[in-house]
Write a protein that holds these residues in place. Sequence first.
Motif, PDB file in Angstrom:
ATOM      1  N   ARG A  85     -53.494  20.346 -77.248  1.00  0.00           N
ATOM      2  CA  ARG A  85     -52.028  20.256 -77.147  1.00  0.00           C
ATOM      3  C   ARG A  85     -51.588  19.169 -76.176  1.00  0.00           C
ATOM      4  N   ASP A  86     -52.498  18.754 -75.313  1.00  0.00           N
ATOM      5  CA  ASP A  86     -52.161  17.822 -74.229  1.00  0.00           C
ATOM      6  C   ASP A  86     -52.509  16.387 -74.618  1.00  0.00           C
ATOM      7  N   ARG A  87     -51.513  15.507 -74.600  1.00  0.00           N
ATOM      8  CA  ARG A  87     -51.714  14.117 -75.021  1.00  0.00           C
ATOM      9  C   ARG A  87     -52.787  13.416 -74.193  1.00  0.00           C
ATOM     10  N   ALA A  88     -52.741  13.563 -72.889  1.00  0.00           N
ATOM     11  CA  ALA A  88     -53.719  12.886 -72.023  1.00  0.00           C
ATOM     12  C   ALA A  88     -55.135  13.384 -72.307  1.00  0.00           C
ATOM     13  N   SER A  89     -55.280  14.676 -72.515  1.00  0.00           N
ATOM     14  CA  SER A  89     -56.593  15.246 -72.821  1.00  0.00           C
ATOM     15  C   SER A  89     -57.100  14.733 -74.166  1.00  0.00           C
ATOM     16  N   GLY A  90     -56.217  14.684 -75.161  1.00  0.00           N
ATOM     17  CA  GLY A  90     -56.598  14.166 -76.476  1.00  0.00           C
ATOM     18  C   GLY A  90     -56.990  12.701 -76.424  1.00  0.00           C
ATOM     19  N   LYS A  91     -56.236  11.910 -75.657  1.00  0.00           N
ATOM     20  CA  LYS A  91     -56.574  10.489 -75.517  1.00  0.00           C
ATOM     21  C   LYS A  91     -57.944  10.317 -74.867  1.00  0.00           C
ATOM     22  N   GLU A  92     -58.258  11.148 -73.885  1.00  0.00           N
ATOM     23  CA  GLU A  92     -59.565  11.063 -73.231  1.00  0.00           C
ATOM     24  C   GLU A  92     -60.688  11.352 -74.231  1.00  0.00           C
ATOM     25  N   VAL A  93     -60.487  12.326 -75.105  1.00  0.00           N
ATOM     26  CA  VAL A  93     -61.477  12.623 -76.150  1.00  0.00           C
ATOM     27  C   VAL A  93     -61.685  11.396 -77.030  1.00  0.00           C
ATOM     28  N   LEU A  94     -60.601  10.747 -77.431  1.00  0.00           N
ATOM     29  CA  LEU A  94     -60.705   9.579 -78.313  1.00  0.00           C
ATOM     30  C   LEU A  94     -61.375   8.403 -77.607  1.00  0.00           C
ATOM     31  N   ILE A  95     -61.072   8.201 -76.351  1.00  0.00           N
ATOM     32  CA  ILE A  95     -61.727   7.121 -75.585  1.00  0.00           C
ATOM     33  C   ILE A  95     -63.223   7.369 -75.507  1.00  0.00           C
ATOM     34  N   ARG A  96     -63.618   8.608 -75.191  1.00  0.00           N
ATOM     35  CA  ARG A  96     -65.051   8.944 -75.129  1.00  0.00           C
ATOM     36  C   ARG A  96     -65.713   8.731 -76.484  1.00  0.00           C
ATOM     37  N   THR A  97     -64.996   9.051 -77.558  1.00  0.00           N
ATOM     38  CA  THR A  97     -65.542   8.899 -78.906  1.00  0.00           C
ATOM     39  C   THR A  97     -65.780   7.431 -79.243  1.00  0.00           C
ATOM     40  N   VAL A  98     -64.801   6.575 -78.957  1.00  0.00           N
ATOM     41  CA  VAL A  98     -64.942   5.147 -79.250  1.00  0.00           C
ATOM     42  C   VAL A  98     -66.057   4.537 -78.396  1.00  0.00           C
ATOM     43  N   GLU A  99     -66.125   4.919 -77.131  1.00  0.00           N
ATOM     44  CA  GLU A  99     -67.181   4.391 -76.259  1.00  0.00           C
ATOM     45  C   GLU A  99     -68.569   4.798 -76.766  1.00  0.00           C
ATOM     46  N   TYR A 100     -68.711   6.068 -77.127  1.00  0.00           N
ATOM     47  CA  TYR A 100     -69.992   6.556 -77.626  1.00  0.00           C
ATOM     48  C   TYR A 100     -70.367   5.863 -78.939  1.00  0.00           C
ATOM     49  N   ALA A 101     -69.405   5.745 -79.845  1.00  0.00           N
ATOM     50  CA  ALA A 101     -69.669   5.078 -81.124  1.00  0.00           C
ATOM     51  C   ALA A 101     -70.080   3.631 -80.900  1.00  0.00           C
ATOM     52  N   GLY A 102     -69.442   2.955 -79.959  1.00  0.00           N
ATOM     53  CA  GLY A 102     -69.807   1.573 -79.648  1.00  0.00           C
ATOM     54  C   GLY A 102     -71.252   1.463 -79.189  1.00  0.00           C
ATOM     55  N   ARG A 103     -71.658   2.376 -78.312  1.00  0.00           N
ATOM     56  CA  ARG A 103     -73.055   2.363 -77.838  1.00  0.00           C
ATOM     57  C   ARG A 103     -74.030   2.642 -78.980  1.00  0.00           C
ATOM     58  N   MET A 104     -73.693   3.620 -79.831  1.00  0.00           N
ATOM     59  CA  MET A 104     -74.588   3.983 -80.932  1.00  0.00           C
ATOM     60  C   MET A 104     -74.720   2.849 -81.953  1.00  0.00           C
ATOM     61  N   HIS A 105     -73.599   2.255 -82.329  1.00  0.00           N
ATOM     62  CA  HIS A 105     -73.648   1.169 -83.311  1.00  0.00           C
ATOM     63  C   HIS A 105     -74.369  -0.065 -82.746  1.00  0.00           C
ATOM     64  N   THR A 106     -74.184  -0.359 -81.466  1.00  0.00           N
ATOM     65  CA  THR A 106     -74.884  -1.479 -80.839  1.00  0.00           C
ATOM     66  C   THR A 106     -76.382  -1.224 -80.808  1.00  0.00           C
ATOM     67  N   ALA A 107     -76.777  -0.006 -80.449  1.00  0.00           N
ATOM     68  CA  ALA A 107     -78.212   0.333 -80.405  1.00  0.00           C
ATOM     69  C   ALA A 107     -78.835   0.218 -81.792  1.00  0.00           C
ATOM     70  N   ARG A 108     -78.133   0.655 -82.830  1.00  0.00           N
ATOM     71  CA  ARG A 108     -78.665   0.553 -84.190  1.00  0.00           C
ATOM     72  C   ARG A 108     -78.782  -0.893 -84.636  1.00  0.00           C
ATOM     73  N   LEU A 109     -77.805  -1.690 -84.271  1.00  0.00           N
ATOM     74  CA  LEU A 109     -77.850  -3.111 -84.633  1.00  0.00           C
ATOM     75  C   LEU A 109     -79.025  -3.811 -83.954  1.00  0.00           C
ATOM     76  N   LEU A 110     -79.213  -3.517 -82.673  1.00  0.00           N
ATOM     77  CA  LEU A 110     -80.327  -4.129 -81.940  1.00  0.00           C
ATOM     78  C   LEU A 110     -81.669  -3.673 -82.492  1.00  0.00           C
ATOM     79  N   ALA A 111     -81.760  -2.395 -82.863  1.00  0.00           N
ATOM     80  CA  ALA A 111     -83.002  -1.894 -83.441  1.00  0.00           C
ATOM     81  C   ALA A 111     -83.290  -2.546 -84.790  1.00  0.00           C
ATOM     82  N   ALA A 112     -82.247  -2.838 -85.537  1.00  0.00           N
ATOM     83  CA  ALA A 112     -82.420  -3.460 -86.864  1.00  0.00           C
ATOM     84  C   ALA A 112     -82.891  -4.894 -86.772  1.00  0.00           C
ATOM     85  N   VAL A 113     -82.460  -5.629 -85.754  1.00  0.00           N
ATOM     86  CA  VAL A 113     -82.834  -7.058 -85.630  1.00  0.00           C
ATOM     87  C   VAL A 113     -84.025  -7.266 -84.712  1.00  0.00           C
ATOM     88  N   GLY A 114     -84.372  -6.216 -83.943  1.00  0.00           N
ATOM     89  CA  GLY A 114     -85.429  -6.398 -82.965  1.00  0.00           C
ATOM     90  C   GLY A 114     -86.735  -5.884 -83.437  1.00  0.00           C
TER      91      GLY A 114
END
Length: 197
Positions: free
Chosen positions: A168-197
């Motif tokens: 229900r809380d906008r700030a709490s929801g935004k924090e969830v989304l920020i954590r999600t984007v950060e985590y996805a960025g790390r995961m996609h970068t790791a997969r890309l590096l594993a694919a080329v390395g």
Amino acid sequence: MIGEDIALTLKIVVAGGFGAGKSTLIGSVSEIRPLHSEETLSESEAGSGPHPSDTGGVERKTSTTVAMDFGRITVHAGLSLHLFGTPGQDRFRFLWEELCEGALAAVVLADTRRLEDCFAAVDHFERRRIPFVVAVNRFPGAPDHTEHDVAQALDLDGGTPVVLCDARDRASGKEVLIRTVEYAGRMHTARLLAAVG
């Protein structure tokens, strides 16, 4: 052109069990009027008929998402998130595949009163290798569990983030989304590096 701002839109899917707070989360963070496809629950769906459904803990819920929810939030200039909420009832699960097409990541909303309702969403994203964060929506009177307890109960892969939130809380929801984007960025970068390395 070099030096011009690049507009980037990322797709995030919000999933979880019936009544976990998906529509509420999208509505609390969306900067536009969110699109909801809600229908009134029938008496049998609300648990008073001969075949009660999965409404334990959400007896006062009177409607359910039947197609999807949609909202949008601008994180900063040039970066916005399009949020697609899945329906929570099993009978609408066939829509998940289309809603997940092209998603960068997902949020799995969890209700500790009915934690088993998360298994389908967790399995869905793990099988499709879509990075996801489990957001424990803290309902009044719900059992109080740590992030570690929830991760163990859901048998999450190591490193999958679990965060506590209030949908229900906008700030709490935004924090969830920020954590999600950060985590996805790390995961996609790791997969890309594993694919080329």
